[in-house]
Motif scaffolding. Structure first.
Motif, PDB file in Angstrom:
ATOM      1  N   GLU A  39      -5.511   4.605  -6.848  1.00  0.00           N
ATOM      2  CA  GLU A  39      -5.954   4.102  -5.552  1.00  0.00           C
ATOM      3  C   GLU A  39      -5.511   2.671  -5.271  1.00  0.00           C
ATOM      4  OE1 GLU A  39      -7.383   5.898  -3.300  1.00  0.00           O
ATOM      5  OE2 GLU A  39      -7.578   7.681  -4.551  1.00  0.00           O
ATOM      6  N   THR A  40      -4.531   2.177  -5.983  1.00  0.00           N
ATOM      7  CA  THR A  40      -4.170   0.778  -5.812  1.00  0.00           C
ATOM      8  C   THR A  40      -3.239   0.562  -4.624  1.00  0.00           C
ATOM      9  OG1 THR A  40      -3.542  -1.191  -7.061  1.00  0.00           O
ATOM     10  CG2 THR A  40      -2.109   0.735  -7.288  1.00  0.00           C
ATOM     11  N   GLY A  41      -3.070  -0.694  -4.271  1.00  0.00           N
ATOM     12  CA  GLY A  41      -2.257  -1.103  -3.123  1.00  0.00           C
ATOM     13  C   GLY A  41      -2.705  -2.493  -2.708  1.00  0.00           C
ATOM     14  N   ALA A  43     -10.335  -1.742  -7.216  1.00  0.00           N
ATOM     15  CA  ALA A  43      -9.213  -1.120  -6.513  1.00  0.00           C
ATOM     16  C   ALA A  43      -7.865  -1.562  -7.081  1.00  0.00           C
ATOM     17  CB  ALA A  43      -9.289  -1.451  -5.020  1.00  0.00           C
ATOM     18  N   VAL A  97      -5.115  -5.148  -1.409  1.00  0.00           N
ATOM     19  CA  VAL A  97      -6.569  -5.333  -1.357  1.00  0.00           C
ATOM     20  C   VAL A  97      -6.819  -6.627  -0.588  1.00  0.00           C
ATOM     21  CG1 VAL A  97      -8.623  -5.851  -2.723  1.00  0.00           C
ATOM     22  CG2 VAL A  97      -7.043  -4.049  -3.461  1.00  0.00           C
ATOM     23  N   THR A 151       0.820  -1.207   0.000  1.00  0.00           N
ATOM     24  CA  THR A 151       0.000   0.000   0.000  1.00  0.00           C
ATOM     25  C   THR A 151       0.855   1.259   0.000  1.00  0.00           C
ATOM     26  OG1 THR A 151      -1.858  -1.127   1.051  1.00  0.00           O
ATOM     27  CG2 THR A 151      -1.758   1.260   1.296  1.00  0.00           C
ATOM     28  N   ARG A 176       2.113   1.775  -3.402  1.00  0.00           N
ATOM     29  CA  ARG A 176       1.058   1.831  -4.420  1.00  0.00           C
ATOM     30  C   ARG A 176       1.175   0.680  -5.425  1.00  0.00           C
ATOM     31  NH1 ARG A 176       1.772   6.380  -1.101  1.00  0.00           N
ATOM     32  NH2 ARG A 176       0.660   8.209  -1.875  1.00  0.00           N
ATOM     33  N   SER A 187      -4.824  -1.564   3.977  1.00  0.00           N
ATOM     34  CA  SER A 187      -5.378  -1.965   2.677  1.00  0.00           C
ATOM     35  C   SER A 187      -6.044  -0.789   1.979  1.00  0.00           C
ATOM     36  CB  SER A 187      -6.406  -3.091   2.862  1.00  0.00           C
ATOM     37  OG  SER A 187      -5.834  -4.198   3.519  1.00  0.00           O
ATOM     38  N   ARG A 188      -5.955  -0.775   0.660  1.00  0.00           N
ATOM     39  CA  ARG A 188      -6.684   0.231  -0.114  1.00  0.00           C
ATOM     40  C   ARG A 188      -8.157  -0.125  -0.209  1.00  0.00           C
ATOM     41  NH1 ARG A 188      -4.431   4.905  -0.273  1.00  0.00           N
ATOM     42  NH2 ARG A 188      -5.303   5.465  -2.271  1.00  0.00           N
TER      43      ARG A 188
END
Length: 647
Positions: free
Chosen positions: A188-190, A182, A192, A116, A119, A160-161
């Protein structure tokens, strides 16, 4: 009535994941390369059974499973492997990671934080205790007196995103679809996380057949607003000494060629963050190298003078800004090009929200015909040539330096230089923690856009070995050199066994300096006298850890894990070892090059600073002196609040 398929929650999850694809610029690829996992009572009969079933279904048809399974040895490490793979794939592909209840799942927390912070997309499936609570408390269940619905998996929420917990089968489709959204969102990724209670995993349900249709997730290229580009161009035109700071967003958007053309046309010097290193290749006339605490003297000199700083795809970490001392000019303004509005708004900069490649293309058009002065171009070249000469000296130290070394020892910079000069341009150098990332940031000459891979958002010890597996799996045509100190190696060497199992060739350069090189020098600089940073036996007289070096044989350790080990004791032997490792069969498994270095010999100084507080009062003279130095540096910090907008 819609056709349904009866599967367990775990079976439905695995079948769904095998049908997910990502697409950008018309090119598509499977979103998940496979599933890394370790089974326990929480997932062996759920996700484990589902993976087995899909593998047997595919095998019966003479094919490989859509979601092949790889057995890992450590849950944290398998997340690092997934992150290494996803980063090498420009975040367009990743892996699934599954773990059992309790410690198996919480072992993934460090990996989640790393993903996260950097990214990088990775899907985590931690198992949970019973949703029904019929057998509570079960083995490895957390009991809290203030809430009956809290589990250890709640620790994933802030890391977590996206997080969801599937307590009923009906909740699974929305959880999976939200997870895919996501994972494929560039802003907005990371990490999940979908938490799956062990009883829910095994529960059957009639699923709509459409859930398992092939789905393609478009990874968008956000186009910046024209007004933002125009405003940014106005600020840049007003600059006499602008500086570009290239971050990881340049790589993730594939903007390297556009940046090279932009820098050539405008004459603006380009400095690099750790994630952005390699945005320009070695030899480009506008490249001035790393910036900040681990930067080059060239980039840091230009940073100190810059009146406008253009950040491209960077989140402005403290190492990049040298704890807000690097950009020292009063009133310096920032222009931030970033796909994430959160990062674009930092340093009170003029915010341009958009994909790095698309933003650079638009900005290039807006600045067509504009350039910095010839005098400024010449100054960049002078500063860079001076630094490049210092790198040559570090790679090939003088006889005075080598004669002072103990027999058989090399300098860390010499090791880096040998690997840099003797590896192929397309090979990948990998690191994460200790003093090595700083030296690599300053000294490594990048010759290919994917040739440099240093995880420095979390700087996680132990990342190197498992991540090297991910990189090699992502591109088997490149050799991967994982540079790791003895401290980092001891954190997570067990994934060498996974590399042996999967016949993955990775080259681990194990630098033995009997302690924590980076923190040792930091401790000394902060007046703490390298306390607790050397691997020493306890002295019987002083009762302190200042006795003999520990009799630990890391080469033998690597051999015992199945790696091919080469021990070297000179620069010539190191060159021979690199050649032998390069010639090692592509399916021959891991190679470990063991080399000892002197932890008291350092590479060239960045002439920069990093803010680590020093005790304000102390009985130790070393600490008192360090605090005076610290207070002096604090006076150089800047709020970086000058408005980026034009009037």
């Amino acid at each position: 009535m819609s056709h349904t398929i009866r599967l367990t929650v775990a079976q439905a999850t695995i079948r769904f994941l095998g049908q997910q694809w990502s697409e950008r610029d018309g090119k598509r690829q499977r979103l998940f390369a496979g599933c890394l996992g370790i089974f326990g009572h929480g997932n062996v009969a759920g996700i484990g059974q589902a993976l087995l079933q899909e593998e047997l279904r595919a095998s019966a048809n003479g094919a490989a499973a859509d979601l092949p399974y790889v057995l890992a040895r450590n849950e944290q490490a398998m997340v690092h492997t997934a992150v290494g793979y996803a980063k090498q794939k420009d975040r367009l592909q990743t892996w699934v990671c599954t773990a059992s209840v309790g410690p198996g799942s919480t072992n993934m927390l460090t990996g989640a934080a790393l993903a996260t912070i950097n990214r990088i997309p990775v899907l985590l499936l931690p198992s949970g205790t019973f949703a029904t609570r019929v057998s509570a408390p079960v083995l490895q269940e957390l009991e809290t007196p203030y809430a009956g619905d809290v589990t250890v998996n709640d620790a994933f929420r802030p890391l977590s995103r996206f997080f969801d917990e599937v307590m009923r089968p009906e909740q699974l489709p929305s959880a999976l679809l939200s997870a895919m959204r996501a994972l494929t969102d560039p802003a907005e990724t990371g990490a999940v996380t979908i938490s799956l209670p062990q009883d829910v995993q095994a529960e059957a349900f009639d699923w709509p057949a459409e859930l398992f249709d092939e789905r393609v997730w478009h990874v968008r290229r956000a186009v910046p607003e024209a007004s933002r580009i125009s405003a940014a161009a106005d600020v840049i035109r007003s600059a006499k000494k602008p500086l570009i700071v290239a971050g990881g967003g340049v790589h993730y958007s594939g903007a390297e060629d556009v940046l090279a053309a932009f820098a050539t046309a405008s004459g603006m010097p380009v400095s690099e963050t750790q994630a952005g290193k390699g945005s320009l290749l070695h030899g480009h006339p506008q490249l001035v190298g790393a910036v900040g605490s681990t930067g080059t003297t060239a980039a840091n000199a230009l940073a100190a003078e810059a009146d406008v700083v253009i950040g491209i795809g960077t989140r402005w970490g403290d190492f990049t800004t040298a704890s807000r001392t690097a950009f020292a000019r009063r009133g310096v303004r920032f222009v931030n090009l970033n796909v994430a509005a959160f990062d674009a708004g930092k340093q009170a900069g003029l915010s341009v929200v958009g994909d790095a490649r698309e933003s650079l293309l638009a900005l290039s058009e807006a600045l067509d015909g504009w350039s910095v002065s010839d005098t400024y171009r010449k100054r960049q070249g002078t500063l860079w040539r001076r630094w490049d000469k210092a790198v040559d000296t570090a790679y090939n130290p003088s006889r005075e330096v080598t004669d002072a070394l103990a027999d058989g020892l090399l300098t860390q910079a010499t090791v880096i230089g040998a690997v840099n000069e003797l590896s192929d341009p397309r090979d990948v150098v990998l690191c994460a923690a200790g003093s090595m990332p700083g030296d690599l940031h300053k000294l490594w000459r990048v010759r290919d856009r994917k040739g440099y891979h240093v995880e420095y958002g979390y700087s996680c010890m132990g990342y190197e070995v498992p991540a090297s597996i991910g990189i090699r799996l992502a591109d088997p045509t490149r050799d991967v050199f994982a540079m790791v100190g003895d401290g980092g190696y001891l954190m997570m060497p067990t994934e060498l066994v996974t590399a042996v199992q999967e016949r993955v060739k990775v080259i681990v350069v194990l630098v033995q300096n009997h302690g924590f090189h980076s923190i040792g020098s930091l401790s000394e600089g902060l007046g703490s006298q390298r306390f607790g940073t050397a691997y020493r036996q306890r002295d019987e007289a002083s009762h302190r850890l200042e006795g003999d070096v520990l009799p630990v044989d890391l080469a033998a350790n690597a051999r015992s894990l199945g790696a091919h080990v080469i021990e070297v004791h000179s620069r010539d032997e190191l060159a021979e070892a690199i050649a032998a490792a390069k010639a090692w069969p592509s399916d021959g498994g891991p190679v470990v090059i063991h080399v000892e270095t002197d932890p008291h010999v350092f590479g060239p100084d960045s002439e920069s600073w990093w803010d680590v507080p020093v005790a304000q009062v102390s009985e130790l003279e070393s600490t008192q002196d360090a605090f005076e130095d610290y207070a002096t540096h604090k006076q150089g910090q800047r709020p970086l609040l000058a408005p980026g907008e034009t009037s």
